[in-house]
Design an enzyme around this catalytic site. Structure first.
Site, PDB file in Angstrom:
ATOM      1  CB  ALA A   9      -9.773  -2.105 -13.780  1.00  0.00           C
ATOM      2  CG  ASP A  10     -15.003   2.035 -15.191  1.00  0.00           C
ATOM      3  OD1 ASP A  10     -14.448   3.033 -15.674  1.00  0.00           O
ATOM      4  OD2 ASP A  10     -16.099   2.092 -14.592  1.00  0.00           O
ATOM      5  CB  THR A  11     -14.049   1.246  -9.560  1.00  0.00           C
ATOM      6  OG1 THR A  11     -12.992   0.294  -9.593  1.00  0.00           O
ATOM      7  CG2 THR A  11     -14.810   1.101  -8.242  1.00  0.00           C
TER       8      THR A  11
ATOM      9  CE  LYS B 211     -11.959   3.023 -18.036  1.00  0.00           C
ATOM     10  NZ  LYS B 211     -11.582   3.003 -16.602  1.00  0.00           N
TER      11      LYS B 211
ATOM     12  N   GLY C   9     -15.191  -3.754 -12.769  1.00  0.00           N
ATOM     13  CA  GLY C   9     -15.077  -4.633 -13.916  1.00  0.00           C
ATOM     14  C   GLY C   9     -13.628  -4.668 -14.380  1.00  0.00           C
TER      15      GLY C   9
END
Length: 212
Positions: free
Chosen positions: A78-80, A61, A129
């Site tokens: 961010a990524d979950t 991203k 992350g």
């Protein structure tokens, strides 16, 4: 010097449409602006270890952000993801997650109910992350939280999905909602990580980013 004061010469850009991440950034007292909305195809290599997917996607991203960063810009992405049905192991090479599957955002009501049935009566791992990037450099990290669910009835699952419609949440649930109060037995790690952003780690990593 407080981090808020250190950030005054900078523009912290949050590249996320998640209202929960915005809420957490505000609650932590970090001054930020919303980055321009942009598209990013969230794909990852088939051979990538599952525990590394969220960090890989947060970096993807960041690199897809179409606006050139100015000298005083810091971009936060961010990524979950939720890892379910597997086993968490500590080895000499580091932390791994064996087996199971990634539960992302549910496609629809039936998919949300399917995910919650997988989580019911079991434990899972939430990984977020985060990538910080300026015009000159980039750093990224992962935060891990273990979550245990009690066994849910079909009626409870249907009530939660129909009432809260968790279609924009990884794993089809929000820990800050009814299901967090009524169904989660315990967690190990950051509560806010399960909400979508490990703000304590973001705070400390931002401080280090400003003082390399």
């Amino acid at each position: 010097m407080l981090l808020n004061d250190k950030l005054k010469p900078y523009r912290l850009l949050l590249a996320s449409q998640s209202p929960r991440r915005r809420e957490l950034m505000t609650g932590c007292g970090l001054p930020y602006e919303l980055a321009e909305k942009f598209d990013c195809e969230e794909t990852y290599p088939d051979d990538l270890p599952l525990i590394g997917v969220s960090e890989y996607l947060s970096t993807l991203k960041s690199e897809a952000y179409p606006v050139p960063l100015l000298e005083n810009d810091i971009l936060l992405t961010a990524d979950t993801v939720v890892l379910a049905g597997g086993e968490f192991r500590m080895t000499a090479e580091g932390t791994t997650w064996h087996g199971g599957e990634i539960l992302g955002k549910p496609r629809d009501r039936d998919d949300a109910r399917r995910m919650l049935k997988i989580l019911s009566g079991a434990h899972h791992l939430v990984t977020t992350g985060v990538t910080l990037r300026s015009a000159a450099r980039m750093t990224h990290f992962t935060s891990l939280t273990y979550v245990w669910f009690r066994t849910l009835t079909d009626e409870e699952i249907a009530y939660y999905v129909d009432t809260f419609q968790p279609f924009d949440k990884a794993g089809a649930y929000g820990i800050q909602e009814w299901i967090g109060y009524a169904a989660i037995e315990c967690i190990e790690g950051s509560f806010y990580n399960v909400m979508g952003l490990p703000v304590q780690k973001v705070y400390t990593e931002l401080d280090k980013f400003l003082n390399p």
